[in-house]
Design a protein around this motif. Structure first.
Motif, PDB file in Angstrom:
ATOM      1  N   LEU A  29       5.610   8.248  29.658  1.00  0.00           N
ATOM      2  CA  LEU A  29       5.923   9.631  30.046  1.00  0.00           C
ATOM      3  C   LEU A  29       5.819   9.815  31.559  1.00  0.00           C
ATOM      4  N   LEU A  30       4.857   9.114  32.184  1.00  0.00           N
ATOM      5  CA  LEU A  30       4.679   9.244  33.635  1.00  0.00           C
ATOM      6  C   LEU A  30       5.889   8.706  34.396  1.00  0.00           C
ATOM      7  N   LYS A  31       6.642   7.820  33.755  1.00  0.00           N
ATOM      8  CA  LYS A  31       7.788   7.196  34.445  1.00  0.00           C
ATOM      9  C   LYS A  31       9.066   8.013  34.305  1.00  0.00           C
ATOM     10  N   GLN A  32       9.006   9.081  33.523  1.00  0.00           N
ATOM     11  CA  GLN A  32      10.238   9.863  33.314  1.00  0.00           C
ATOM     12  C   GLN A  32      10.000  11.341  33.598  1.00  0.00           C
ATOM     13  N   ASN A  33      11.109  12.094  33.644  1.00  0.00           N
ATOM     14  CA  ASN A  33      10.984  13.528  33.902  1.00  0.00           C
ATOM     15  C   ASN A  33      11.831  14.328  32.919  1.00  0.00           C
ATOM     16  N   GLU A  34      11.586  14.100  31.643  1.00  0.00           N
ATOM     17  CA  GLU A  34      12.341  14.831  30.627  1.00  0.00           C
ATOM     18  C   GLU A  34      11.807  16.253  30.491  1.00  0.00           C
ATOM     19  N   ASP A  35      12.613  17.111  29.869  1.00  0.00           N
ATOM     20  CA  ASP A  35      12.260  18.532  29.744  1.00  0.00           C
ATOM     21  C   ASP A  35      10.950  18.755  29.004  1.00  0.00           C
ATOM     22  N   ASP A  36      10.682  17.898  28.007  1.00  0.00           N
ATOM     23  CA  ASP A  36       9.479  18.130  27.191  1.00  0.00           C
ATOM     24  C   ASP A  36       8.297  17.276  27.645  1.00  0.00           C
ATOM     25  N   LYS A  37       8.380  16.743  28.866  1.00  0.00           N
ATOM     26  CA  LYS A  37       7.303  15.871  29.364  1.00  0.00           C
ATOM     27  C   LYS A  37       5.944  16.573  29.337  1.00  0.00           C
ATOM     28  N   VAL A  38       5.894  17.811  29.847  1.00  0.00           N
ATOM     29  CA  VAL A  38       4.612  18.529  29.942  1.00  0.00           C
ATOM     30  C   VAL A  38       4.007  18.707  28.549  1.00  0.00           C
ATOM     31  N   GLU A  39       4.814  19.149  27.575  1.00  0.00           N
ATOM     32  CA  GLU A  39       4.289  19.384  26.217  1.00  0.00           C
ATOM     33  C   GLU A  39       3.755  18.090  25.613  1.00  0.00           C
ATOM     34  N   LYS A  40       4.487  16.993  25.832  1.00  0.00           N
ATOM     35  CA  LYS A  40       4.071  15.709  25.246  1.00  0.00           C
ATOM     36  C   LYS A  40       2.779  15.202  25.873  1.00  0.00           C
ATOM     37  N   VAL A  41       2.665  15.348  27.176  1.00  0.00           N
ATOM     38  CA  VAL A  41       1.435  14.911  27.855  1.00  0.00           C
ATOM     39  C   VAL A  41       0.254  15.773  27.398  1.00  0.00           C
ATOM     40  N   LEU A  42       0.482  17.087  27.310  1.00  0.00           N
ATOM     41  CA  LEU A  42      -0.595  17.987  26.864  1.00  0.00           C
ATOM     42  C   LEU A  42      -1.035  17.657  25.436  1.00  0.00           C
ATOM     43  N   ALA A  43      -0.093  17.260  24.601  1.00  0.00           N
ATOM     44  CA  ALA A  43      -0.443  16.886  23.216  1.00  0.00           C
ATOM     45  C   ALA A  43      -1.372  15.669  23.217  1.00  0.00           C
ATOM     46  N   ILE A  44      -1.075  14.704  24.078  1.00  0.00           N
ATOM     47  CA  ILE A  44      -1.952  13.519  24.191  1.00  0.00           C
ATOM     48  C   ILE A  44      -3.317  13.934  24.735  1.00  0.00           C
ATOM     49  N   TYR A  45      -3.311  14.784  25.761  1.00  0.00           N
ATOM     50  CA  TYR A  45      -4.581  15.269  26.325  1.00  0.00           C
ATOM     51  C   TYR A  45      -5.451  15.891  25.236  1.00  0.00           C
ATOM     52  N   ARG A  46      -4.818  16.735  24.405  1.00  0.00           N
ATOM     53  CA  ARG A  46      -5.593  17.439  23.368  1.00  0.00           C
ATOM     54  C   ARG A  46      -6.121  16.448  22.333  1.00  0.00           C
ATOM     55  N   SER A  47      -5.268  15.511  21.936  1.00  0.00           N
ATOM     56  CA  SER A  47      -5.727  14.572  20.903  1.00  0.00           C
ATOM     57  C   SER A  47      -6.811  13.633  21.442  1.00  0.00           C
ATOM     58  N   CYS A  48      -6.868  13.455  22.757  1.00  0.00           N
ATOM     59  CA  CYS A  48      -7.943  12.650  23.374  1.00  0.00           C
ATOM     60  C   CYS A  48      -9.173  13.492  23.693  1.00  0.00           C
ATOM     61  N   GLY A  49      -9.107  14.798  23.428  1.00  0.00           N
ATOM     62  CA  GLY A  49     -10.240  15.678  23.712  1.00  0.00           C
ATOM     63  C   GLY A  49     -10.462  15.920  25.190  1.00  0.00           C
ATOM     64  N   VAL A  50      -9.403  15.774  25.985  1.00  0.00           N
ATOM     65  CA  VAL A  50      -9.521  15.919  27.435  1.00  0.00           C
ATOM     66  C   VAL A  50      -9.903  17.346  27.823  1.00  0.00           C
ATOM     67  N   ASP A  51      -9.392  18.327  27.081  1.00  0.00           N
ATOM     68  CA  ASP A  51      -9.683  19.729  27.429  1.00  0.00           C
ATOM     69  C   ASP A  51     -11.175  20.023  27.278  1.00  0.00           C
TER      70      ASP A  51
END
Length: 322
Positions: free
Chosen positions: A257-279
């Protein structure tokens, strides 16, 4: 009588809003005045006044040093904007965009020189302590900016290294502003050191919160689009921790995801953040630094009523719905 944080912001702003530079050559000095006219929260110079008032009534010297701090801070912003190729600052054109890059370099330079002119007005015998701390801090801010640029070229950054960079780039100026005020207020070494550590830890908590809000904040409340750091692939507390704790598959997806700039990049990264308990992790990390900051404030040997404005400042900096 102690002043509240808000009262000191008002007092300093009215004191600071004068012309600080000669009229000629206008091609050099008008860009400086233009940039200062963009405003700002004036938090760092007010921290200097607060550091003074924690121990004694505010002296004229504290206003001179507060001016120096604000001019130094704005000098770093002018040059940071050039390095970042930023077109806007506070919604207005940056100096290098409105004028040109050589002018912005020189305007920044002369703004820093003017900062030393204000320190030169200090009339107490603490001038050498003031200069030593101011110079050390100015160098550390440059070190922090260089480390930040170095990190942009690295694939991965260690969390401890990132915290050190944030400390240098952001926190030391807050910490030094408080300690400079404390020195002018007649604080002893131990009290001045505790106040410095209070500011240092508060500054790191502020940055953790800033990184968190960029990803998880409500754009209605914070006035900026969520995920700006993600779009820019900025290394933040959140990204560094996610790469640390993610499973193999999550880590691979995140790196892709870091290597691309697709429209849904932010949502996908945030989903990973949440599943990793980053928040949740970021919330507890911020709390850790706030707790350490408060412990240092507690350890300062003055009446607790005198500490109330610094507690207000903490609420202003690190309690924004987080």
């Amino acid at each position: 009588m102690m002043h509240s944080f808000g009262e000191l912001v008002t007092k300093f702003t009215s004191y600071f809003n004068v012309r600080h530079f000669p009229m000629a050559p206008s091609t050099l000095y008008d860009p400086c005045e233009y940039f200062l006219g963009l405003g700002g929260k004036r938090i760092r110079p007010v921290m200097c006044l607060m550091g003074n008032e924690l121990f004694d009534k505010i002296t004229p010297d504290a206003y001179h040093v507060a001016n120096a701090i604000e001019l130094f801070h704005n000098f770093t912003l002018i040059h940071d904007d050039i390095m970042d190729k930023a077109p806007l600052r506070r919604g207005m054109q940056t100096v290098h965009t409105k004028f040109d890059e050589p002018t912005a370099l020189l305007s920044g330079d002369v703004m820093m020189i003017q900062a030393y002119e204000y320190i030169n007005k200090v009339r107490t015998n603490t001038i050498h302590r003031i200069l030593t701390l101011f110079n050390k801090t100015a160098a550390q801010v440059c070190e922090g900016q260089q480390l930040d640029m170095d990190f942009e070229k690295k694939e991965t950054v260690d969390l401890d290294d990132y915290i050190e960079m944030i400390g240098l780039k952001t926190s030391v100026l807050m910490a030094a502003s408080l300690q400079l005020g404390a020195i002018l207020g007649g604080a002893g070494d131990s009290n001045a050191k505790h106040l410095y550590e209070f500011g240092l830890n508060l500054g790191i908590a502020f940055q953790v919160q800033d990184d968190y809000l960029d990803a998880f904040g409500d754009p209605e409340k914070f006035g900026k689009q969520v995920g700006g750091d993600i779009v820019a692939n900025k290394k933040t507390f959140l990204l560094i921790h996610a790469l640390d704790v993610a499973t193999g598959a999550q880590k691979e997806e995140l790196q892709n995801l870091l290597k691309q700039n697709e429209d849904d990049k932010v949502e996908k990264v945030l989903a990973i953040y949440r599943s990793c308990g980053v928040d949740e992790w970021a919330r507890s990390l911020k709390e850790k630094y706030v707790t350490v900051a408060f412990q240092h404030l507690e350890d300062i040997a003055v009446l607790s009523v005198r500490k109330k404005p610094l507690k207000e400042l903490t609420s202003f900096l690190v309690q924004r719905d987080f």
